[in-house]
Structures are given as C-alpha cells and as structure tokens.
Design a protein around this motif. Structure first.
Motif, PDB file in Angstrom:
ATOM      1  N   UNK A   1       0.829  -1.312  -0.089  1.00 11.01           N
ATOM      2  CA  UNK A   1       0.045  -0.212  -0.190  1.00 11.01           C
ATOM      3  C   UNK A   1       0.868   1.400   0.073  1.00 11.01           C
ATOM      4  N   UNK A   2       1.740   1.356  -1.041  1.00  9.08           N
ATOM      5  CA  UNK A   2       2.835   2.471  -1.077  1.00  9.08           C
ATOM      6  C   UNK A   2       2.215   3.775  -1.157  1.00  9.08           C
ATOM      7  N   UNK A   3       1.086   4.118  -1.792  1.00 11.69           N
ATOM      8  CA  UNK A   3       0.662   5.431  -1.602  1.00 11.69           C
ATOM      9  C   UNK A   3       0.127   5.740  -0.333  1.00 11.69           C
ATOM     10  N   UNK A   4      -0.666   4.922   0.128  1.00  9.66           N
ATOM     11  CA  UNK A   4      -1.575   5.146   1.405  1.00  9.66           C
ATOM     12  C   UNK A   4      -0.356   5.346   2.576  1.00  9.66           C
ATOM     13  N   UNK A   5       0.674   4.416   2.444  1.00  6.01           N
ATOM     14  CA  UNK A   5       1.637   4.701   3.645  1.00  6.01           C
ATOM     15  C   UNK A   5       2.237   5.919   3.282  1.00  6.01           C
ATOM     16  N   UNK A   6       2.853   6.257   2.099  1.00  3.80           N
ATOM     17  CA  UNK A   6       3.338   7.510   2.108  1.00  3.80           C
ATOM     18  C   UNK A   6       2.399   8.873   2.484  1.00  3.80           C
TER      19      UNK A   6
ATOM     20  N   UNK B   1      10.358  -2.270  -2.184  1.00  4.13           N
ATOM     21  CA  UNK B   1       9.169  -1.720  -1.480  1.00  4.13           C
ATOM     22  C   UNK B   1       9.396  -0.530  -0.854  1.00  4.13           C
ATOM     23  N   UNK B   2      10.430  -0.231  -0.071  1.00  3.24           N
ATOM     24  CA  UNK B   2      11.057   0.784   0.419  1.00  3.24           C
ATOM     25  C   UNK B   2      11.091   2.063  -0.425  1.00  3.24           C
ATOM     26  N   UNK B   3      11.804   1.651  -1.462  1.00  7.75           N
ATOM     27  CA  UNK B   3      12.100   2.630  -2.570  1.00  7.75           C
ATOM     28  C   UNK B   3      10.818   3.302  -3.106  1.00  7.75           C
ATOM     29  N   UNK B   4       9.845   2.344  -3.265  1.00  7.78           N
ATOM     30  CA  UNK B   4       8.518   2.743  -3.709  1.00  7.78           C
ATOM     31  C   UNK B   4       7.751   3.516  -2.944  1.00  7.78           C
ATOM     32  N   UNK B   5       7.703   3.089  -1.528  1.00  7.25           N
ATOM     33  CA  UNK B   5       7.328   4.270  -0.666  1.00  7.25           C
ATOM     34  C   UNK B   5       7.997   5.465  -0.425  1.00  7.25           C
ATOM     35  N   UNK B   6       9.307   5.517  -0.518  1.00 11.22           N
ATOM     36  CA  UNK B   6       9.830   6.647  -0.689  1.00 11.22           C
ATOM     37  C   UNK B   6       9.529   7.453  -1.910  1.00 11.22           C
ATOM     38  N   UNK B   7       9.499   7.130  -2.942  1.00  9.69           N
ATOM     39  CA  UNK B   7       9.220   7.759  -4.025  1.00  9.69           C
ATOM     40  C   UNK B   7       7.999   8.521  -4.012  1.00  9.69           C
ATOM     41  N   UNK B   8       6.991   7.750  -3.377  1.00  5.77           N
ATOM     42  CA  UNK B   8       5.419   8.043  -3.351  1.00  5.77           C
ATOM     43  C   UNK B   8       5.381   9.166  -2.358  1.00  5.77           C
ATOM     44  N   UNK B   9       6.188   9.179  -1.200  1.00  2.72           N
ATOM     45  CA  UNK B   9       6.444  10.263  -0.183  1.00  2.72           C
ATOM     46  C   UNK B   9       6.740  11.317  -0.899  1.00  2.72           C
ATOM     47  N   UNK B  10       7.905  11.106  -1.841  1.00  7.45           N
ATOM     48  CA  UNK B  10       8.594  12.322  -2.528  1.00  7.45           C
ATOM     49  C   UNK B  10       7.500  13.060  -3.527  1.00  7.45           C
TER      50      UNK B  10
ATOM     51  N   UNK C   1       3.704  11.223   5.452  1.00 10.35           N
ATOM     52  CA  UNK C   1       3.610  12.845   5.077  1.00 10.35           C
ATOM     53  C   UNK C   1       2.985  13.385   6.387  1.00 10.35           C
ATOM     54  N   UNK C   2       2.087  13.025   6.683  1.00 13.85           N
ATOM     55  CA  UNK C   2       1.137  13.625   7.558  1.00 13.85           C
ATOM     56  C   UNK C   2       1.895  13.402   9.038  1.00 13.85           C
ATOM     57  N   UNK C   3       2.441  12.299   9.189  1.00 12.03           N
ATOM     58  CA  UNK C   3       3.063  12.085  10.666  1.00 12.03           C
ATOM     59  C   UNK C   3       4.616  12.695  10.618  1.00 12.03           C
ATOM     60  N   UNK C   4       5.240  13.050   9.560  1.00 16.94           N
ATOM     61  CA  UNK C   4       6.495  13.815   9.668  1.00 16.94           C
ATOM     62  C   UNK C   4       6.682  14.922   8.521  1.00 16.94           C
ATOM     63  N   UNK C   5       5.696  15.740   8.632  1.00 18.03           N
ATOM     64  CA  UNK C   5       5.751  16.802   7.655  1.00 18.03           C
ATOM     65  C   UNK C   5       6.923  17.786   7.281  1.00 18.03           C
ATOM     66  N   UNK C   6       7.867  17.759   8.308  1.00 22.34           N
ATOM     67  CA  UNK C   6       9.087  18.524   8.263  1.00 22.34           C
ATOM     68  C   UNK C   6      10.186  17.563   7.680  1.00 22.34           C
ATOM     69  N   UNK C   7       9.890  16.284   7.311  1.00 19.56           N
ATOM     70  CA  UNK C   7      10.978  15.416   6.899  1.00 19.56           C
ATOM     71  C   UNK C   7      11.103  15.528   5.356  1.00 19.56           C
TER      72      UNK C   7
ATOM     73  N   UNK D   1       9.696   3.729  10.474  1.00 21.13           N
ATOM     74  CA  UNK D   1       8.600   4.795  10.662  1.00 21.13           C
ATOM     75  C   UNK D   1       7.165   4.161  10.130  1.00 21.13           C
ATOM     76  N   UNK D   2       7.372   3.324   8.873  1.00 17.41           N
ATOM     77  CA  UNK D   2       6.479   2.575   8.414  1.00 17.41           C
ATOM     78  C   UNK D   2       5.777   1.719   9.584  1.00 17.41           C
ATOM     79  N   UNK D   3       6.614   0.846  10.294  1.00 20.14           N
ATOM     80  CA  UNK D   3       6.270  -0.195  11.002  1.00 20.14           C
ATOM     81  C   UNK D   3       5.793   0.471  12.411  1.00 20.14           C
ATOM     82  N   UNK D   4       5.934   1.774  12.515  1.00 22.77           N
ATOM     83  CA  UNK D   4       5.329   2.344  13.820  1.00 22.77           C
ATOM     84  C   UNK D   4       3.880   3.150  13.363  1.00 22.77           C
TER      85      UNK D   4
END
Length: 66
Positions: free
Chosen positions: A7-12, A53-62, A16-22, A35-38
């Motif tokens: 669920x890469x987009x939903x995780x991203x 998977x981590x790269x896909x989550x990172x790209x969706x977050x970006x 984004x909402x949990x860490x807006x300054x990152x 952070x995903x596991x938390x």
C-alpha cells in the motif's frame, strides 16, 4: 484491514502527515522501515519489506511532499 507493504501510496500519505518537516529524499531506509512499522494502521510483517518496496514508498512520499 490495515496497511500492508504494498500500500505504498497510502503509507506515503500517512508518513507525510506524521512527519511533515522531513524531506523524504534524504531518509535512510532503516529509518523509513521503522517509521512505516510504527504507523498506527500498519499491520504487515516487518520482515516482509524489501529494498524495492521501501524505494517505492519513498518515491510516493516524495511525490506527496511536492
């Protein structure tokens, strides 16, 4: 059902909402994994993550951060 690794987009969005300054471009995969596991809605096996998977989550977050 809660979030799974695929669920890469939903995780991203939740990251984004949990860490807006990152800036997700510079996050280490070890931190991203933790952070995903938390996330409150994350219910998948932490050991099932992969670099892809981590790269896909990172790209969706970006994309979400833009």
């Amino acid at each position: 059902m809660g979030l799974r690794w695929t669920d890469t987009l939903d995780i991203a969005i939740e990251l984004y909402e949990a860490h807006p300054d990152v800036d997700p471009q510079w996050i280490r995969f070890t931190d991203l994994h933790a952070w995903v596991c938390a996330l409150p809605d994350f219910e998948d096996n932490p050991e099932k993550s992969t670099e892809g998977l981590l790269e896909a989550i990172q790209m969706a977050w970006i994309d979400e951060a833009r």
